[in-house]
Every structure is written in C-alpha cells, then in structure tokens.
Write a protein that holds these residues in place. Structure first.
Motif, PDB file in Angstrom:
ATOM      1  N   LEU A   2       0.824  -1.206   0.000  1.00 43.26           N
ATOM      2  CA  LEU A   2       0.000   0.000   0.000  1.00 43.26           C
ATOM      3  C   LEU A   2       0.863   1.264   0.000  1.00 43.26           C
ATOM      4  CD1 LEU A   2      -2.846  -0.977   2.493  1.00 43.26           C
ATOM      5  CD2 LEU A   2      -3.128  -0.360   0.093  1.00 43.26           C
ATOM      6  N   GLY A   3       1.993   1.214   0.713  1.00 40.17           N
ATOM      7  CA  GLY A   3       2.892   2.364   0.705  1.00 40.17           C
ATOM      8  C   GLY A   3       3.446   2.632  -0.678  1.00 40.17           C
ATOM      9  N   ALA A   4       3.796   1.550  -1.386  1.00 40.22           N
ATOM     10  CA  ALA A   4       4.300   1.710  -2.749  1.00 40.22           C
ATOM     11  C   ALA A   4       3.220   2.272  -3.663  1.00 40.22           C
ATOM     12  CB  ALA A   4       4.797   0.360  -3.269  1.00 40.22           C
ATOM     13  N   GLU A   5       1.984   1.831  -3.440  1.00 39.32           N
ATOM     14  CA  GLU A   5       0.884   2.349  -4.249  1.00 39.32           C
ATOM     15  C   GLU A   5       0.640   3.831  -3.941  1.00 39.32           C
ATOM     16  OE1 GLU A   5      -3.581   0.919  -5.638  1.00 39.32           O
ATOM     17  OE2 GLU A   5      -2.682   0.058  -3.835  1.00 39.32           O
ATOM     18  N   ALA A   6       0.687   4.191  -2.665  1.00 42.59           N
ATOM     19  CA  ALA A   6       0.491   5.592  -2.302  1.00 42.59           C
ATOM     20  C   ALA A   6       1.571   6.482  -2.904  1.00 42.59           C
ATOM     21  CB  ALA A   6       0.482   5.737  -0.776  1.00 42.59           C
ATOM     22  N   ASP A   7       2.790   5.959  -2.997  1.00 38.45           N
ATOM     23  CA  ASP A   7       3.903   6.740  -3.548  1.00 38.45           C
ATOM     24  C   ASP A   7       3.690   7.104  -5.009  1.00 38.45           C
ATOM     25  OD1 ASP A   7       5.207   6.708  -1.136  1.00 38.45           O
ATOM     26  OD2 ASP A   7       6.525   5.038  -1.629  1.00 38.45           O
ATOM     27  N   VAL A   8       2.984   6.239  -5.752  1.00 40.19           N
ATOM     28  CA  VAL A   8       2.750   6.552  -7.166  1.00 40.19           C
ATOM     29  C   VAL A   8       1.410   7.261  -7.369  1.00 40.19           C
ATOM     30  CG1 VAL A   8       4.177   4.634  -7.947  1.00 40.19           C
ATOM     31  CG2 VAL A   8       1.730   4.282  -7.672  1.00 40.19           C
ATOM     32  N   VAL A   9       0.468   7.047  -6.472  1.00 34.97           N
ATOM     33  CA  VAL A   9      -0.855   7.656  -6.636  1.00 34.97           C
ATOM     34  C   VAL A   9      -0.845   9.129  -6.227  1.00 34.97           C
ATOM     35  CG1 VAL A   9      -3.223   7.653  -5.747  1.00 34.97           C
ATOM     36  CG2 VAL A   9      -2.146   5.502  -6.434  1.00 34.97           C
ATOM     37  N   GLU A  10      -0.202   9.445  -5.102  1.00 38.82           N
ATOM     38  CA  GLU A  10      -0.243  10.814  -4.585  1.00 38.82           C
ATOM     39  C   GLU A  10       0.252  11.848  -5.601  1.00 38.82           C
ATOM     40  OE1 GLU A  10      -1.468  13.543  -2.112  1.00 38.82           O
ATOM     41  OE2 GLU A  10      -1.432  11.515  -1.280  1.00 38.82           O
ATOM     42  N   PRO A  11       1.393  11.628  -6.267  1.00 36.28           N
ATOM     43  CA  PRO A  11       1.848  12.634  -7.243  1.00 36.28           C
ATOM     44  C   PRO A  11       0.947  12.750  -8.462  1.00 36.28           C
ATOM     45  CG  PRO A  11       3.657  11.200  -6.555  1.00 36.28           C
ATOM     46  CD  PRO A  11       2.402  10.561  -6.081  1.00 36.28           C
TER      47      PRO A  11
END
Length: 666
Positions: free
Chosen positions: A385-394
């Motif tokens: 989920l952290g990896a997904e958040a890293d690409v989704v947020e930007p």
C-alpha cells in the motif's frame, strides 16, 4: 437514505420488488432459501439455486460469478414464507480460494428496481468459512425487514443448509456445486482487472469517511469514505455525525440517497453510456514471482479522475481489512494465551514447580509467535500500500491533491465540477506513516462542522482555546478556498458570517482576493440579512422544483452552489437565526445551499438538546489530528488530519487570485 448495516442490524423495507446485488471479487455461488415461521426450510423445493434458479417471487443467478443480481418480489412469495435468506458459498474443485478469509469481504446491497440503494452490508470477520448467510428478508408484524446476518460456516454449504433444517442438505449442496463446476468449465474466463480483488469500487457513495461514512465515504463518507463517527462527536463525516466514515459518512457523482429536496443527480458529467474503458495495464513485476509494481489509475472508471478516485477508495478498504485482520489475530492470540494460562492455574498440581513455569512459557511463546506472524502479514500489506500511495499521490488532480502537491503550481480554474474533493487524510495507528486521502463526493450532501472546541482532545493538548479557535478558522478558510478552486468560477458562491469580527485575520485571504459574494456579515443585523436571503432562496427553489417550474426562476437568479461559512456560532444568533440555520442545514443541500460552521459545541449548551439534530446533520472535521472517524465496514477509529496550506506557502493566494480573475469575467 441508504442504511449501512452492521452484523445483526435490521432495517424496514418500504418496497416489495427488490434486487439484491452481490459483489465478492471472486466467483461465488448465490443461493436463496425460503423459511417458514420458525425459520426452517421444509424441503429442497424451498431452495433457489443455479440448478433451479426460479421460485415464486424469487430468482437467483444461474452461475457462479463475482457479481450477482437476485430478483425478489415479496408480494409473490407464498404466504407460508416468513423468511428469505441469501446464502453465498465458494465453489469447490475449481482451484479457487477455499475460504472467505482469503478473499475480499463480500458486499451486499438491497436496491429498488431503479437501482436506489435501500440497505448495504459488507460481510467482515470471516476466516475459515466457505459459506455464509449474507442477509435475510423477514416478516415482522405484517411488514418486511432486512437483517444483516453474516453467519459463516466452515463446513461449507452443506453445513449451512443442515443448520436451516434441510434433511437432504449434503446431497443438495453437492448437486449445486457440481452444476456450478461444470458451468465454470464450459465458460470462458474473463480477463481479471488490476483491481479485481477489491470488493467494492467507489461507484457507490463516499470519503468518510460520513460522508459515512466511511471516512470515505458515505458522505455522510468519508466518503471513499463513508464512515461513521464515534459517540464523542465524529459523526461529522457522519464517514467517519456528524462524520459519519461514522463521523466518516465517509461523501457523490454516482447515485446517492434522495435528500429532502428530491434526488440529487450525481452522474459524472464525463460519463458515457458505453462501458468504461479498461484501466491501464499494470507494470510488469520487477522479478519473476514478485507482485506487479503499482500504477496510478489502475482502477476502473470513465476517466483518469474517476480511476484515481476508485483507486483511493480501494486503498482505504484494503488498509481497513488488513488492519482488521491483524487486530483480530492479536485478539485471538490474547484469548488463547489467557485460556491456556487459566488451564494451568486451574490445576493445583501445575501451579508451582517446573511444570507450571514451562506451561506458562509455552503459552507466552505461542502468543508471541502468533502476534509476530500477524504483524508480518500486515507489514507485507503496508509495504504494498505504501508503494501504491507513492505513485498515486503525485498523480492526483488538484481537487484530490494536498496543498503541497506541485499540481497546484499549474492550477487553472476548471470548466466543470470534479467528482470529489479532498478534505484531509486518514490513518490508523498500526499503519503510521501511511496516509489515505479523505475524498468527499461533490456536490456536498451534508454541511461541514469545523470543531473549534476541545471535547475530543483527550490528551489535554491545546489548553489555549484561542489558539484552537484560530486553527479552526484557518482550516475552514483552507477548505473554503479548495471548494472555490475546484468549481467553475460561476458555479460556486461563498457567503461569510463573522458576527463579532473575530475571524478577520484568518479570513483575510478570502476577503482580499475578492472571491466572496460580499464582505463578511457582522452584528445581529448582518446575521439576519444573510440568513434571510439564503432561507428565501431555499424556499423559492423548493417551490419551483415541486411545482415543475425550475426553469421559471426570476431573471438574474444566481444558480450557483451556495456555501455559507459561519464563525463563532452561536454568538450573535437569536432564536430566529438559530431556527433558520437549522433549516439551512436540513433543507439546503438538496437545493444547492451548503453550510460550514466553525463552532464549539459546548458554547451552544444553553440551547440544550434543541441543537442536537444540527450537529448530527453536519460532517465533523477538526483543525488538529484526532481519531474521531469510524468506518462502517469494520468500525476502525480513523485519525483524521486536516488538509492545510504549508507554512509560508503562497499557493492559497495564487489560487484565489485566479479564481477571482475568472469570476470577474462573469
């Protein structure tokens, strides 16, 4: 309003012709049984299943599938039928999952024939069970109700049917499974979407969290977050009463419950009649056997904006379920250790000496092992989920982005309203520092309450009430600026009431930029004038809509969405003004008049319970981090953090300047 049920909860049914929609993420068998007055199923002829899909007043799917629609006509069932139970079971012998604990939590919705949701239920807490009674429709005093059951059976469909009184349960369950397996073997496997393992996309109403929701919700989500709030006050999301996830109510451009002013059309303006385009392909795994790298926008949707919204909703649900599984495992480990220690202490021979010590050490070691295993599983999920958040947020558009996102530096006033707006972030103590955006659907379905009091700050922080009020007003200004920024320039009008002028400093960005409809109203006369105009507006629009003359409003009538920001309530409000404010909170959202209050509930104690409905009608947000939002799925207390402008940043002034320039053209 849609009732978001929890296990054991019931809800009255005002319609007799219904659809029951099931979303499970994986192929499941849907079966329905008819029960007599005692709840027993007299025989196999009282069971609708893929081999015999139709009974009087009831039709089920003919195949195992991830999504089902069951048709029910309660007027057409036999008078001897007092209960209709909807059962879900995993088919065996097809190489799929063997228990519901290894799949996404099934989601069940009872809807009218027009698709309007009456009641919904997410079946959580399942583990080794391979069959479950999802819900039941039952007669009570001449009327029908729906109850969320969620009773699972590790022995599968045969055990479930036996429990309902069927003497031929084993044979019937085997026959149903064989028919389904043969059908699956003949069918063509549809390609699985990247988000196919998520039980529910955000096509339903939302964060709040209240808005229900959930911190996503039910906007009364939170919301994705349709959450609920805890008794202390978070029903404000109301995603989180107020939140309501539970205060989160976690939020809608998709069909939502009708309001007092009539149903609101939340159809997305870009949505076509054709099926949505497939999501972009997931990136290939870094190494064989590793999961695919996350991709922004890998959920389904008609546009990238909708895909990102659905993806954020999926991340919220994934974190909720992973954390629920971890907490459940820890509770199990605690209970097991307590039981084993009780057994040791209950035997006088083992209380003393090496045997007792060894037993206690073994119980504690097993407890540590179980907790470590649960934490390891949670950590794996958090890494993903952290990896997904890293690409989704930007990749988020301005409406969904934090104020420090570079997307605001390229901001332009939009031509149409977005699906949702970000009002903050949500997180859980086990998942720090992972943050999930709290997105609330637009147009707002309920007002916002920025709590300037200390009732929810159990740690004693912010002893200075003046500082807390200042932060609350700054938070309100940031929320107001964002709402202005995400709407077309001529489709959102803001009014401000500041009776004593105590918020002048914090309101300066709005006043100086010229984005307000008029200077903030002060004094009792100013309060009465603004409330009077908006109350008359609500009355006028309601009469026009009810009379079928919505196109006959007076010339020059401002058709934009209206937002009223009220500071320091109830100072400067007499009884008439309080009544008008309650009226706007209840009736305004249905006709485009929305309320944002900056207030301390304790200040209004003199009104007694008179204002309780007002607080419950609003989505409670706080100017500081507070765990007051509760999601409707597993009941987590989510910590809400407001979306504030970074100190020293000029982004707010730059955005408001563009909004003012665009408004000047109209």
């Amino acid at each position: 309003m849609t009732a978001e049920l929890v296990r054991g909860q019931n809800h009255p049914l005002s319609q007799v012709r219904l659809e029951i929609r099931v979303s499970a993420g994986r192929p499941v068998m849907a079966v329905a049984t008819l029960g007599d007055e005692s709840g027993r199923v007299p025989g196999v002829e009282w069971v609708a299943h893929p081999g015999v899909p139709t009974l009087p007043g009831l039709e089920v799917s003919r195949q195992a599938a991830a999504d089902h629609r069951l048709a029910v006509d309660l007027d057409a069932v036999s008078a001897a039928v007092h209960r209709v139970s909807v059962l879900l079971a995993l088919p065996t012998g097809v190489g799929g999952p063997v228990s519901f604990g290894s799949v996404a939590a099934p989601f069940v919705a009872v809807t009218g024939l027009d698709g309007t949701e009456v009641a919904t239920y997410t079946i959580t807490g399942l583990d080794a069970e391979s069959a479950v009674v999802a819900l039941e429709l039952y007669r009570r005093q001449g009327a029908w109700k729906v109850r969320a059951v969620g009773q699972g059976y590790a022995g599968g469909l045969a055990e479930l049917l036996t429990d309902q009184g069927l003497t031929q349960a084993q044979r019937l369950a085997a026959g149903i499974n064989d028919a389904v397996v043969q059908g699956l073997a003949r069918s063509v496997q549809a390609p699985r979407t990247a988000d196919g393992d998520r039980s529910r996309q955000a096509a339903a109403s939302a964060l709040g969290p209240d808005q229900s929701g959930s911190p996503y919700g039910t906007q009364g989500a939170a919301g994705p977050y349709g959450a609920t709030q805890n008794p202390q006050g978070p029903s404000a999301t109301g995603y989180p009463a107020g939140a309501t996830p539970t205060d989160p109510d976690a939020t809608q451009p998709t069909p939502t419950p009708p309001t007092a002013g009539g149903p609101i059309d939340y159809s997305h303006p870009r949505r076509q009649n054709a099926a949505p385009p497939p999501p972009p392909p997931a990136a290939p795994p870094a190494r064989p056997g590793e999961p695919a790298r996350p991709v922004a926008g890998d959920a389904t949707g008609w546009s990238m904006e909708e895909r990102l919204y659905n993806q954020v909703w999926g991340m919220f649900e994934d974190l909720a379920r992973s954390t629920a599984a971890y907490r459940s495992a820890v509770d199990f480990a605690d209970t097991r250790m307590e039981k084993e220690l009780d057994q040791v202490l209950s035997d006088p021979r083992s209380r003393m000496g090496g045997q007792g010590d060894a037993a206690r050490e073994a119980a504690q070691a097993k407890h540590i092992q179980l907790v470590d295993q649960a934490r390891e599983a949670l950590d794996r999920d958090l890494v993903q989920l952290g990896a997904e958040a890293d690409v989704v947020e930007p990749a988020l558009p301005a409406a969904y982005a934090r104020w420090d996102n570079p997307v605001w530096h390229a901001y332009r006033v939009p031509m149409e309203m977005p699906m949702a707006v970000r009002l903050g972030d949500l997180h859980l103590p086990e998942s720090d520092p992972l943050r999930i955006p709290m997105l609330v659907r637009l147009p707002l379905e309920r007002g916002l309450w920025i709590d300037s009091g200390r009732s929810g700050l159990s740690d004693g922080s912010f002893a200075d009430s003046h500082e807390l009020r200042r932060l609350a007003m700054e938070s309100a200004v940031a929320h107001t600026a964002r709402l202005l920024a995400v709407h077309p320039a001529d489709e959102f009008t803001v009014h401000v009431i500041d009776p004593a002028g105590s918020g002048a400093r914090e309101l300066a960005p709005l006043v100086q930029s010229g984005v307000l409809a008029a200077p903030p109203a002060v004094g009792a006369a100013g309060v009465a004038a603004v409330l009077g105009r908006l109350t008359e507006r609500v009355d006028l629009v309601q009469m026009a809509v009810r009379g079928g003359m919505a196109d006959s409003l007076p010339p020059g009538f401002d058709t934009a969405q209206q937002l009223l920001v009220v500071n320091d309530f109830p100072h400067g409000f007499d009884d008439r003004a309080v009544t008008q404010l309650r009226y706007l909170a209840d009736e305004g959202p249905g006709v485009g008049v929305h309320l944002m209050m900056v207030a301390d509930r304790e200040d209004a104690d003199s009104y007694g319970p008179l204002l309780d409905p007002l607080w419950r009608a609003l989505l409670r947000l706080t100017p500081v981090a507070e765990d007051h939002l509760a999601d409707p799925w597993v009941g987590h207390a989510w910590t809400y953090e407001p979306s504030l402008v970074p100190p020293g940043s000029q982004v707010l002034q730059q955005v408001l300047a563009q909004v003012a320039a665009a408004r000047a053209k109209y």
